[in-house]
Design a protein around this motif. Structure first.
Motif, PDB file in Angstrom:
ATOM      1  N   GLY A  68      -4.037  -5.879  -5.500  1.00  0.00           N
ATOM      2  CA  GLY A  68      -3.603  -6.253  -6.851  1.00  0.00           C
ATOM      3  C   GLY A  68      -2.094  -6.133  -7.007  1.00  0.00           C
ATOM      4  N   ALA A  69      -1.519  -5.154  -6.335  1.00  0.00           N
ATOM      5  CA  ALA A  69      -0.074  -4.925  -6.461  1.00  0.00           C
ATOM      6  C   ALA A  69       0.729  -6.096  -5.896  1.00  0.00           C
ATOM      7  N   VAL A 113       4.402 -11.703  -9.766  1.00  0.00           N
ATOM      8  CA  VAL A 113       4.523 -12.079 -11.183  1.00  0.00           C
ATOM      9  C   VAL A 113       5.753 -11.400 -11.789  1.00  0.00           C
ATOM     10  N   ASP A 114       5.938 -10.110 -11.494  1.00  0.00           N
ATOM     11  CA  ASP A 114       7.131  -9.408 -12.001  1.00  0.00           C
ATOM     12  C   ASP A 114       8.411 -10.086 -11.506  1.00  0.00           C
ATOM     13  N   SER A 153       0.824  -1.208   0.000  1.00  0.00           N
ATOM     14  CA  SER A 153       0.000   0.000   0.000  1.00  0.00           C
ATOM     15  C   SER A 153       0.862   1.262   0.000  1.00  0.00           C
ATOM     16  N   ALA A 154       0.398   2.258  -0.751  1.00  0.00           N
ATOM     17  CA  ALA A 154       1.103   3.546  -0.787  1.00  0.00           C
ATOM     18  C   ALA A 154       1.100   4.205   0.588  1.00  0.00           C
ATOM     19  N   THR A 160       6.516  -4.729  -3.858  1.00  0.00           N
ATOM     20  CA  THR A 160       6.971  -5.383  -2.635  1.00  0.00           C
ATOM     21  C   THR A 160       6.573  -6.852  -2.667  1.00  0.00           C
ATOM     22  N   VAL A 161       7.552  -7.729  -2.452  1.00  0.00           N
ATOM     23  CA  VAL A 161       7.261  -9.146  -2.282  1.00  0.00           C
ATOM     24  C   VAL A 161       7.635  -9.514  -0.847  1.00  0.00           C
TER      25      VAL A 161
END
Ligand SMILES: NC(=O)c1ccc[n+]([C@@H]2O[C@H](COP(=O)([O-])OP(=O)(O)OC[C@H]3O[C@@H](n4cnc5c(N)ncnc54)[C@H](O)[C@@H]3O)[C@@H](O)[C@H]2O)c1
Length: 328
Positions: free
Chosen positions: A279-280, A286-287, A134-135, A297-298
């Motif tokens: 969604g991010a 995936v990225d 989250s931003a 962020t993972v």
């Protein structure tokens, strides 16, 4: 130089394990990504698996082995807390990268075991701690950088979620492990590791269940900061879930949709759509699997295990009445 870790030529072949509410959310996000091919859905409830598969243009598989037979790069494991373990082990052993929904399980032992197997298999991992995407959490982190956090107030004040397993401790692990783990994860991110916890509960259960109705816990951070955790599932609505962080002359309140800040210059706030962070979290993994550099962020399994340990320590402290120390 980033190395692509998928086996597919064109993108990421993804299987879904679990076809409930959160799987539907992830499936919708993943189906909209051109680099993702959804190759199947597994759920012991065959109707659910078939319905979700049809919604996102794929087909159900009988079980994890049936999914593996289709050739997978990654799986999104979206099962209830008590069902973790076997799916992760089987998939990791087959070299499949894992996005695992929180919590990691009912206790620490199983999650440590899975962590060891995932490490040995060398697969990439992500856990659904999407608040970190989250931003508002990123902005709070910037504001708190270099400051001494003094106090953290983490809350999860909610209703009993509408899934049949949630009120049963042996199925969900209870509210702190299953739900408050999101705000505990943010607390760790913003204030550092916790070294001791204590907790008391209102053990009168909600109707038909055996989980606690309310928890009040205390946190001692390695930095010397202190914190509280307050949770209840006895409201008829989601009242508030968030983290307040207090440093010298700075008060920061984070919820999924808002950041509120007060300092000597005044008060300001910013609102965000929580769907963006959710969604991010998928996009970032995936990225990562595609070897693409990105700002996302993972939260990997190891990192999520630290938060899971904290949540389980609070549950253990509540059950035993003891102060529980963590390694920090
Ligand atoms: N990160 C988040 O914001 C978020 C939001 C909601 C739920 N969750 C988490 O996701 C998990 C699932 O929650 P939900 O709301 O989707 O629950 P749900 O009950 O709607 O769905 C769970 C599904 O998993 C299936 N299942 C059970 N055992 C299985 C197995 N061994 N293999 C495959 N499928 C199996 C069930 O039949 C069910 O369809 C929970 O741990 C929850 O905490 C996370």
């Amino acid at each position: 130089m980033f190395v692509t870790v998928t086996k597919s030529d064109v993108g990421v072949r993804v299987g879904l394990v679990g076809a409930g509410g959160v799987a539907r959310r992830h499936a919708g996000t993943l189906a909209a990504m051109p680099e993702v091919e959804l190759v199947g859905v597994v759920d012991p409830d065959a109707t659910r698996a078939a319905d979700l598969a049809a919604e996102v243009g794929t087909t159900p598989a009988a079980d994890v082995d049936g999914l593996l037979a289709r050739g997978l790069d990654a799986a999104w494991v979206c099962v209830p807390p008590a069902a973790h373990g076997e799916p992760e082990r089987r998939l990791a052993a087959a070299g499949v990268h894992l996005f695992v929904e929180k919590p990691l399980g009912l206790d620490v032992a199983l999650a440590e075991d899975v962590r060891d197997e995932v490490r040995a298999a060398g697969v990439a991992t992500a856990v659904g701690h999407h608040w970190r995407s989250s931003a508002v959490v990123a902005r709070a982190r910037q504001l708190l950088a270099g400051r001494n956090v003094r106090l953290v107030v983490a809350t999860w004040l909610d209703r009993v979620p509408p899934v049949p397993w949630w009120s049963q401790r042996a199925a969900s692990g209870g509210q702190v492990v299953e739900q408050a783990v999101h705000v505990l994860d943010v607390a760790r991110l913003l204030a550092g590791e916790v070294v001791a916890v204590h907790a008391v509960v209102d053990a009168a259960p909600p109707a038909g269940g055996d989980v606690d109705s309310a928890t009040a816990g205390t946190l001692l951070f390695a930095s010397g900061a202190v914190g509280t955790v307050a949770a209840t599932c006895r409201l008829g609505w989601k009242h508030r879930a968030g983290v307040e962080v207090y440093a010298d002359d700075l008060a920061v309140t984070i919820t999924e949709d808002k950041l509120e800040v007060r300092d000597p210059e005044g008060t300001w706030s910013v609102e965000v759509d929580p769907a963006v962070a959710r969604g991010a979290a998928d996009r970032s993994f995936v990225d990562h699997l595609l070897g693409r550099p990105g700002p996302g962020t993972v939260v990997d399994y190891d990192e999520a295990l630290r938060t899971h340990r904290l949540a389980c320590a609070l549950a253990d402290a509540a059950a035993s009445g003891a102060t529980i120390r963590l390694d920090g």
